[in-house]
Design a protein around this motif. Sequence first.
Motif, PDB file in Angstrom:
ATOM      1  N   ARG A 170      -9.813 -22.955  -6.608  1.00 61.29           N
ATOM      2  CA  ARG A 170      -9.287 -23.823  -5.546  1.00 61.29           C
ATOM      3  C   ARG A 170      -9.640 -23.265  -4.166  1.00 61.29           C
ATOM      4  N   ASN A 182     -19.712 -27.611  -4.963  1.00 57.83           N
ATOM      5  CA  ASN A 182     -18.451 -28.015  -5.571  1.00 57.83           C
ATOM      6  C   ASN A 182     -17.985 -26.967  -6.572  1.00 57.83           C
ATOM      7  N   ASN A 184     -15.022 -26.267  -9.583  1.00 54.52           N
ATOM      8  CA  ASN A 184     -13.972 -26.847 -10.426  1.00 54.52           C
ATOM      9  C   ASN A 184     -13.745 -26.003 -11.672  1.00 54.52           C
ATOM     10  N   LEU A 232     -19.149 -32.920 -14.093  1.00 55.62           N
ATOM     11  CA  LEU A 232     -18.948 -32.072 -12.916  1.00 55.62           C
ATOM     12  C   LEU A 232     -20.259 -31.524 -12.368  1.00 55.62           C
ATOM     13  N   HIS A 240     -16.161 -34.518  -6.426  1.00 53.41           N
ATOM     14  CA  HIS A 240     -15.066 -33.910  -7.190  1.00 53.41           C
ATOM     15  C   HIS A 240     -15.110 -32.389  -7.004  1.00 53.41           C
ATOM     16  N   THR A 241     -14.112 -31.835  -6.359  1.00 49.23           N
ATOM     17  CA  THR A 241     -14.082 -30.381  -6.163  1.00 49.23           C
ATOM     18  C   THR A 241     -12.643 -29.889  -6.051  1.00 49.23           C
ATOM     19  N   ASP A 243     -10.624 -28.866  -8.434  1.00 46.97           N
ATOM     20  CA  ASP A 243      -9.760 -29.488  -9.436  1.00 46.97           C
ATOM     21  C   ASP A 243      -9.885 -28.779 -10.778  1.00 46.97           C
ATOM     22  N   THR A 244      -8.923 -29.058 -11.653  1.00 47.09           N
ATOM     23  CA  THR A 244      -8.974 -28.602 -13.039  1.00 47.09           C
ATOM     24  C   THR A 244      -8.865 -29.813 -13.952  1.00 47.09           C
TER      25      THR A 244
END
Length: 254
Positions: A170, A182, A184, A232, A240-241, A243-244
């Motif tokens: 994060r 990015n 993730n 991803l 999208h970055t 994140d889990t």
Amino acid sequence: MNLFDLDNRAVIVTGGNRGIGFALAKGLHQYGAKVIIAARDHARSQRACDAISPDSDRVLAVKCDVTCTKSVSVAFEQAQEWAGGLYGCIANAGVRGAGCALDEVNATAWRAAFNTNLEGTMNTFQAAIKPLKAQGEGRLVAVSSLAALHGNALFTDYSSAKAGIEGLCRALAIELAPHKINVNCIMPGWVDTEMNTDIKQDRRQFESIKRLRVPLKRWASAEEMVGAVVYLMSGAGSYHTGDTLRIDGGYHIG
């Protein structure tokens, strides 16, 4: 343009010679990526490369111990020289931990779990950042665990290290966003791999997990982790970055 096409983009997968790592390496290769398998057992990594494609010029094995910064640095240098650059990295290498109560875990065992799982991820991403910045964009993906969210009795070291990986990702997502990189995590649930052989052999525990906690009533195959990582890594995941993605058959709501 195919949103999920990885068209010769070079991706390193640590611990990519078995289990989830091997499934990810194979899946990325199938979607067009140049894949570098980085692991300690070089002979096994070479066999994994042959299993993916014995005649392919898009797969390479490099020896790498993620707990050793020098080893990681050399592995990344070899990967970049072979591939002509680097687009992505999957920090997958990990160990389960001591497997005993916290008041029985000695400092050496505790550090071993953190050295491989958390520090190993840090070492891997640290080595990846410079070539990804040089590329002008890139993707970093770490493999967390359901244990980071729910905890895992007798594996406090493993649970803590995996939770640390998510915090690392994060923070790194914010740090690297200006560089179009990015970051993730994926969070696998119960997956049928060598790491979980002992649990599968305990039929009572194995069936209890399926019947009582997983709404889909089964464990995952390693191959079922591939789709999320391809997403991803590809154009489909461009926004999208930080994140889990949980891939747990609904365990977290079961």
